[in-house]
Design an enzyme around this catalytic site. Structure first.
Site, PDB file in Angstrom:
ATOM      1  N   ARG A 102      10.382  -1.146  -1.583  1.00 48.55           N
ATOM      2  CA  ARG A 102       9.920   0.250  -1.443  1.00 48.55           C
ATOM      3  C   ARG A 102      10.872   1.101  -2.266  1.00 48.55           C
ATOM      4  NH1 ARG A 102       8.174   3.693   3.797  1.00 48.55           N
ATOM      5  NH2 ARG A 102       6.302   2.518   3.273  1.00 48.55           N
ATOM      6  N   HIS A 129       0.548   2.841  -2.889  1.00 54.12           N
ATOM      7  CA  HIS A 129       0.906   2.204  -1.611  1.00 54.12           C
ATOM      8  C   HIS A 129      -0.203   1.191  -1.279  1.00 54.12           C
ATOM      9  CE1 HIS A 129       2.892   1.512   2.036  1.00 54.12           C
ATOM     10  NE2 HIS A 129       2.729   2.649   2.673  1.00 54.12           N
ATOM     11  N   GLN A 132      -0.782  -0.484   2.278  1.00 55.62           N
ATOM     12  CA  GLN A 132      -1.358   0.457   3.236  1.00 55.62           C
ATOM     13  C   GLN A 132      -2.878   0.496   3.100  1.00 55.62           C
ATOM     14  OE1 GLN A 132       0.185   2.571   5.639  1.00 55.62           O
ATOM     15  NE2 GLN A 132      -1.950   2.644   6.240  1.00 55.62           N
ATOM     16  N   ASP A 220      -2.877  12.503   4.681  1.00 53.40           N
ATOM     17  CA  ASP A 220      -1.487  12.017   4.672  1.00 53.40           C
ATOM     18  C   ASP A 220      -0.585  13.249   4.757  1.00 53.40           C
ATOM     19  OD1 ASP A 220       0.788  10.446   4.385  1.00 53.40           O
ATOM     20  OD2 ASP A 220       0.484  10.017   2.251  1.00 53.40           O
ATOM     21  N   CYS A 259      -2.083   7.182   7.360  1.00 56.64           N
ATOM     22  CA  CYS A 259      -1.180   6.025   7.257  1.00 56.64           C
ATOM     23  C   CYS A 259       0.029   6.147   8.178  1.00 56.64           C
ATOM     24  CB  CYS A 259      -0.740   5.824   5.809  1.00 56.64           C
ATOM     25  SG  CYS A 259       0.261   7.171   5.149  1.00 56.64           S
ATOM     26  N   ARG A 287      -1.541  -3.285   9.251  1.00 58.78           N
ATOM     27  CA  ARG A 287      -0.511  -3.570   8.230  1.00 58.78           C
ATOM     28  C   ARG A 287      -0.029  -5.008   8.398  1.00 58.78           C
ATOM     29  NH1 ARG A 287       2.291   0.647   5.995  1.00 58.78           N
ATOM     30  NH2 ARG A 287       3.100  -0.989   4.638  1.00 58.78           N
TER      31      ARG A 287
HETATM   32  N1   CP Z   1       2.611   4.005   6.547  1.00 55.83           N
HETATM   33  C1   CP Z   1       3.828   3.562   6.226  1.00 55.83           C
HETATM   34  O1   CP Z   1       4.065   2.987   5.166  1.00 55.83           O
HETATM   35  O2   CP Z   1       4.787   3.784   7.189  1.00 55.83           O
HETATM   36  P1   CP Z   1       6.357   3.590   7.027  1.00 55.83           P
HETATM   37  O3   CP Z   1       6.848   4.641   6.090  1.00 55.83           O
HETATM   38  O4   CP Z   1       6.872   3.775   8.428  1.00 55.83           O
HETATM   39  O5   CP Z   1       6.631   2.208   6.501  1.00 55.83           O
HETATM   40  N1  NVA Z   2       2.829   9.699   0.997  1.00 50.56           N
HETATM   41  C1  NVA Z   2       3.818   9.289   1.961  1.00 50.56           C
HETATM   42  C2  NVA Z   2       3.448   7.981   2.583  1.00 50.56           C
HETATM   43  C3  NVA Z   2       4.376   7.505   3.661  1.00 50.56           C
HETATM   44  C4  NVA Z   2       4.017   6.156   4.221  1.00 50.56           C
HETATM   45  C5  NVA Z   2       5.178   9.201   1.283  1.00 50.56           C
HETATM   46  O1  NVA Z   2       5.261   8.692   0.154  1.00 50.56           O
HETATM   47  O2  NVA Z   2       6.159   9.649   1.876  1.00 50.56           O
END
Ligand code: CP
Ligand code: NVA
Length: 303
Positions: A102, A129, A132, A220, A259, A287
């Site tokens: 990530r 993502h 997700q 989101d 998400c 997930r």
């Molecule tokens: N939706 C998602 O990716 O959650 P986290 O940021 O908690 O991993």
């Molecule tokens: N769009 C959000 C998603 C979090 C899972 C971010 O990137 O923070």
């Protein structure tokens, strides 16, 4: 043999993606099995940004497949002191079997994948993502039915999750209505790609237009990890809150997706996210199942 990376939904054919969703669903329902991994099979979970769901669901998925995990905060590795991604990829490939990252810049994940001799999985970048949205497609199909030919309405920031929804719309064959302020629209190049691929992705500034008759409303956070202009975004996005009125414009069987993490009162009202049409906790659970299928594919447990 080249490692099986999972970087973006657009990298895969429709039939490969449908096979992954079918495997995820079969693993969840207990109608499909994959071989158990050797116990010394190790997944590294590397984070440049915080996480709850991605971290825990990948960890549990790997354990349920029979393998093990190492969780690393990238800043606490030599990457934080300037070691290159290319060198890191080659070193980690000598110890591990698969890496999930990530990170911020999308180029970090493509560079890691380019130099790793083991599979690399995208656990979120500024641009996408995919894990997700695979879980989201599974959730839609469980709760509504086949997503092909349906309409999903994305309401809010045209962000990384929205981009993966665009990839999914093209590959799974559904219409994606995106309602967002012009300033926060997905990149033209991505919309052009969707058009060239024969996808049905419609961008509007009117959330009511986007929501009308849709089979799913999805949103989101207004401020993603790494976004610096929080106040401006909140102002721009205020007309895009998913509330009961907007939900009422969607089809009667429509589901609400997010998400998570969510901010009740910003992008969605408590009445919608905690209401009867919300499937947000199924998404979170899925997930685990979707990523188990992705890991099984990456590690050669499937054809
Ligand atoms: N939706 C998602 O990716 O959650 P986290 O940021 O908690 O991993
Ligand atoms: N769009 C959000 C998603 C979090 C899972 C971010 O990137 O923070």
């Amino acid at each position: 043999m080249a490692p099986r990376h999972f970087i973006d939904i657009c990298d895969f054919s429709a039939s490969d993606l449908k096979a992954l969703i079918a495997l995820a669903r079969g693993l969840k329902e207990g109608t499909r099995e994959v071989d158990t991994l050797a116990p010394a099979t190790v997944l590294a979970l590397m984070f440049d940004k915080p996480s709850t769901r991605t971290r825990v669901s990948f960890d549990i998925a790997m354990r349920q497949l029979g393998g093990q995990t190492i969780v690393m905060n990238s800043a606490e590795t030599q990457l934080g002191r300037g070691e290159t991604i290319a060198d890191t990829a080659q070193v980690l490939s000598r110890y591990l079997n698969v890496i999930m990252l990530r990170t911020g810049p999308h180029s970090n994940i493509t560079e890691l994948a380019e130099h790793a001799s083991i599979p690399v999985i995208n656990g979120l970048t500024e641009e996408s993502h995919p894990c997700q949205v695979m879980a989201d497609v599974l959730t839609f199909e469980e709760s509504v039915g086949s997503i092909e030919g349906r309409t999903v309405a994305w309401i809010g920031d045209g962000n990384n999750v929205a981009n993966s929804w665009i990839h999914a719309a093209v590959r799974f064959g559904f219409t994606l209505n995106i309602a967002c302020p012009e300033e926060l629209s997905p990149q033209d190049s991505l919309l052009e790609w969707a058009g060239n691929e024969g996808g049905s992705v419609i961008v509007t500034q009117d959330p009511k237009d986007a929501a009308s008759g849709a089979d799913c409303l999805v949103t989101d956070v207004w401020v993603s990890m790494g976004d610096k202009d929080a106040e401006k975004r909140k102002q721009l996005l205020a007309p895009y809150r998913v509330d009961e009125t907007l939900m009422g414009l969607a089809s009667q069987e429509a589901v609400f997706m997010h998400c998570l993490p969510a901010h009740r009162g910003d992008e969605v009202t408590a009445g919608v996210i905690d209401g009867p049409q919300s499937v947000v906790f199924d998404e979170a659970e899925n997930r685990l199942h979707a990523q188990k299928a992705i890991l099984a594919w990456c590690l050669g447990l499937t054809e």
